[in-house]
Design a protein around this motif. Structure first.
Motif, PDB file in Angstrom:
ATOM      1  N   VAL A   1      -1.377 -37.988   4.291  1.00 38.98           N
ATOM      2  CA  VAL A   1      -2.549 -38.402   3.525  1.00 38.98           C
ATOM      3  C   VAL A   1      -3.791 -37.842   4.203  1.00 38.98           C
ATOM      4  O   VAL A   1      -3.809 -37.637   5.423  1.00 38.98           O
ATOM      5  CB  VAL A   1      -2.605 -39.938   3.417  1.00 38.98           C
ATOM      6  CG1 VAL A   1      -2.788 -40.585   4.788  1.00 38.98           C
ATOM      7  CG2 VAL A   1      -3.687 -40.405   2.462  1.00 38.98           C
ATOM      8  N   GLN A   2      -4.816 -37.599   3.420  1.00 40.01           N
ATOM      9  CA  GLN A   2      -6.076 -37.124   3.991  1.00 40.01           C
ATOM     10  C   GLN A   2      -6.859 -38.283   4.597  1.00 40.01           C
ATOM     11  O   GLN A   2      -6.702 -39.439   4.185  1.00 40.01           O
ATOM     12  CB  GLN A   2      -6.911 -36.442   2.917  1.00 40.01           C
ATOM     13  CG  GLN A   2      -6.370 -35.097   2.469  1.00 40.01           C
ATOM     14  CD  GLN A   2      -7.336 -34.365   1.557  1.00 40.01           C
ATOM     15  OE1 GLN A   2      -8.101 -34.975   0.835  1.00 40.01           O
ATOM     16  NE2 GLN A   2      -7.286 -33.041   1.602  1.00 40.01           N
ATOM     17  N   ALA A   3      -7.703 -37.958   5.540  1.00 40.12           N
ATOM     18  CA  ALA A   3      -8.564 -38.969   6.149  1.00 40.12           C
ATOM     19  C   ALA A   3      -9.355 -39.691   5.055  1.00 40.12           C
ATOM     20  O   ALA A   3      -9.859 -39.063   4.123  1.00 40.12           O
ATOM     21  CB  ALA A   3      -9.506 -38.319   7.158  1.00 40.12           C
ATOM     22  N   GLY A   4      -9.439 -41.003   5.199  1.00 40.65           N
ATOM     23  CA  GLY A   4     -10.101 -41.814   4.191  1.00 40.65           C
ATOM     24  C   GLY A   4      -9.168 -42.348   3.131  1.00 40.65           C
ATOM     25  O   GLY A   4      -9.544 -43.220   2.342  1.00 40.65           O
ATOM     26  N   GLY A   5      -7.961 -41.834   3.100  1.00 41.63           N
ATOM     27  CA  GLY A   5      -6.996 -42.247   2.098  1.00 41.63           C
ATOM     28  C   GLY A   5      -6.260 -43.521   2.464  1.00 41.63           C
ATOM     29  O   GLY A   5      -6.549 -44.163   3.475  1.00 41.63           O
ATOM     30  N   SER A   6      -5.278 -43.859   1.626  1.00 41.26           N
ATOM     31  CA  SER A   6      -4.539 -45.110   1.778  1.00 41.26           C
ATOM     32  C   SER A   6      -3.050 -44.860   1.693  1.00 41.26           C
ATOM     33  O   SER A   6      -2.585 -43.914   1.058  1.00 41.26           O
ATOM     34  CB  SER A   6      -4.942 -46.090   0.667  1.00 41.26           C
ATOM     35  OG  SER A   6      -6.323 -46.348   0.672  1.00 41.26           O
ATOM     36  N   LEU A   7      -2.305 -45.747   2.340  1.00 43.30           N
ATOM     37  CA  LEU A   7      -0.863 -45.777   2.225  1.00 43.30           C
ATOM     38  C   LEU A   7      -0.412 -47.218   2.331  1.00 43.30           C
ATOM     39  O   LEU A   7      -1.080 -48.031   2.979  1.00 43.30           O
ATOM     40  CB  LEU A   7      -0.185 -44.982   3.354  1.00 43.30           C
ATOM     41  CG  LEU A   7      -0.047 -43.470   3.241  1.00 43.30           C
ATOM     42  CD1 LEU A   7       0.558 -42.915   4.529  1.00 43.30           C
ATOM     43  CD2 LEU A   7       0.779 -43.062   2.040  1.00 43.30           C
ATOM     44  N   ARG A   8       0.728 -47.531   1.731  1.00 47.43           N
ATOM     45  CA  ARG A   8       1.332 -48.834   1.916  1.00 47.43           C
ATOM     46  C   ARG A   8       2.738 -48.658   2.465  1.00 47.43           C
ATOM     47  O   ARG A   8       3.580 -48.016   1.825  1.00 47.43           O
ATOM     48  CB  ARG A   8       1.384 -49.646   0.623  1.00 47.43           C
ATOM     49  CG  ARG A   8       1.850 -51.080   0.887  1.00 47.43           C
ATOM     50  CD  ARG A   8       1.836 -51.951  -0.342  1.00 47.43           C
ATOM     51  NE  ARG A   8       3.028 -51.768  -1.155  1.00 47.43           N
ATOM     52  CZ  ARG A   8       3.503 -52.673  -2.007  1.00 47.43           C
ATOM     53  NH1 ARG A   8       2.878 -53.843  -2.132  1.00 47.43           N
ATOM     54  NH2 ARG A   8       4.571 -52.438  -2.730  1.00 47.43           N
ATOM     55  N   LEU A   9       2.976 -49.222   3.620  1.00 46.88           N
ATOM     56  CA  LEU A   9       4.299 -49.216   4.213  1.00 46.88           C
ATOM     57  C   LEU A   9       5.041 -50.481   3.786  1.00 46.88           C
ATOM     58  O   LEU A   9       4.437 -51.549   3.642  1.00 46.88           O
ATOM     59  CB  LEU A   9       4.218 -49.162   5.735  1.00 46.88           C
ATOM     60  CG  LEU A   9       3.419 -48.004   6.321  1.00 46.88           C
ATOM     61  CD1 LEU A   9       3.496 -48.043   7.853  1.00 46.88           C
ATOM     62  CD2 LEU A   9       3.881 -46.671   5.798  1.00 46.88           C
ATOM     63  N   SER A  10       6.329 -50.333   3.603  1.00 44.04           N
ATOM     64  CA  SER A  10       7.169 -51.468   3.228  1.00 44.04           C
ATOM     65  C   SER A  10       8.286 -51.628   4.240  1.00 44.04           C
ATOM     66  O   SER A  10       8.770 -50.644   4.809  1.00 44.04           O
ATOM     67  CB  SER A  10       7.777 -51.244   1.841  1.00 44.04           C
ATOM     68  OG  SER A  10       6.789 -51.106   0.858  1.00 44.04           O
ATOM     69  N   CYS A  11       8.707 -52.858   4.441  1.00 44.38           N
ATOM     70  CA  CYS A  11       9.828 -53.148   5.334  1.00 44.38           C
ATOM     71  C   CYS A  11      10.726 -54.158   4.645  1.00 44.38           C
ATOM     72  O   CYS A  11      10.303 -55.281   4.364  1.00 44.38           O
ATOM     73  CB  CYS A  11       9.324 -53.695   6.664  1.00 44.38           C
ATOM     74  SG  CYS A  11      10.630 -54.145   7.822  1.00 44.38           S
ATOM     75  N   ALA A  12      11.944 -53.746   4.361  1.00 50.31           N
ATOM     76  CA  ALA A  12      12.925 -54.639   3.759  1.00 50.31           C
ATOM     77  C   ALA A  12      13.743 -55.294   4.863  1.00 50.31           C
ATOM     78  O   ALA A  12      14.385 -54.596   5.654  1.00 50.31           O
ATOM     79  CB  ALA A  12      13.835 -53.855   2.821  1.00 50.31           C
TER      80      ALA A  12
END
Length: 121
Positions: free
Chosen positions: A11-22
């Motif tokens: 992702v570019q700086a300033g962007g977002s991500l969502r990590l998931s853990c099952a």
């Protein structure tokens, strides 16, 4: 116990991500759940943690106000929403579980496999 992390990427700086853990393999009532990260040559560092049911959360100073840990107890899922990402956030991210939130922050009982997050400038 199995902890399956996913959601990493580029992702570019300033962007977002969502990590998931099952999380699976046992009942996690009253357990602490957490996220850590590690870059090459450095020790794994604490990022965020939460009590499973009560929702009390803790964050490493550099991510406060940008990252949010949450969980869906019905689905046995833990999430890490990451906003305003910086190149310094680049790391392999791991989810973890501990019998208490203090244990998960200091010496987790279980680790998941990592997921790579790369933030480009």
């Amino acid at each position: 116990v199995q902890l399956q992390a996913s959601g990493g990427g580029l992702v570019q700086a300033g962007g977002s991500l969502r990590l998931s853990c099952a999380a699976s393999g046992r009942t996690f009532t009253n357990w602490g759940m957490g996220w850590f990260r590690q870059t090459p040559g450095k020790e794994r560092e604490f990022v965020a943690s939460s009590t499973w049911n009560l929702g009390t959360t803790y964050y490493e100073d550099s991510v406060k106000g940008r990252f949010t840990i949450s969980r869906d107890t019905a689905k046995s899922m833990v999430y890490l929403q990451m906003e305003s990402l910086r190149p310094a956030d680049t790391a392999v991210y791991y989810c973890a579980a501990g019998r208490t939130v203090t244990i998960v922050q200091n010496s987790p009982n279980f680790w998941g496999q990592g997921t790579q997050v790369t933030v480009s400038s």
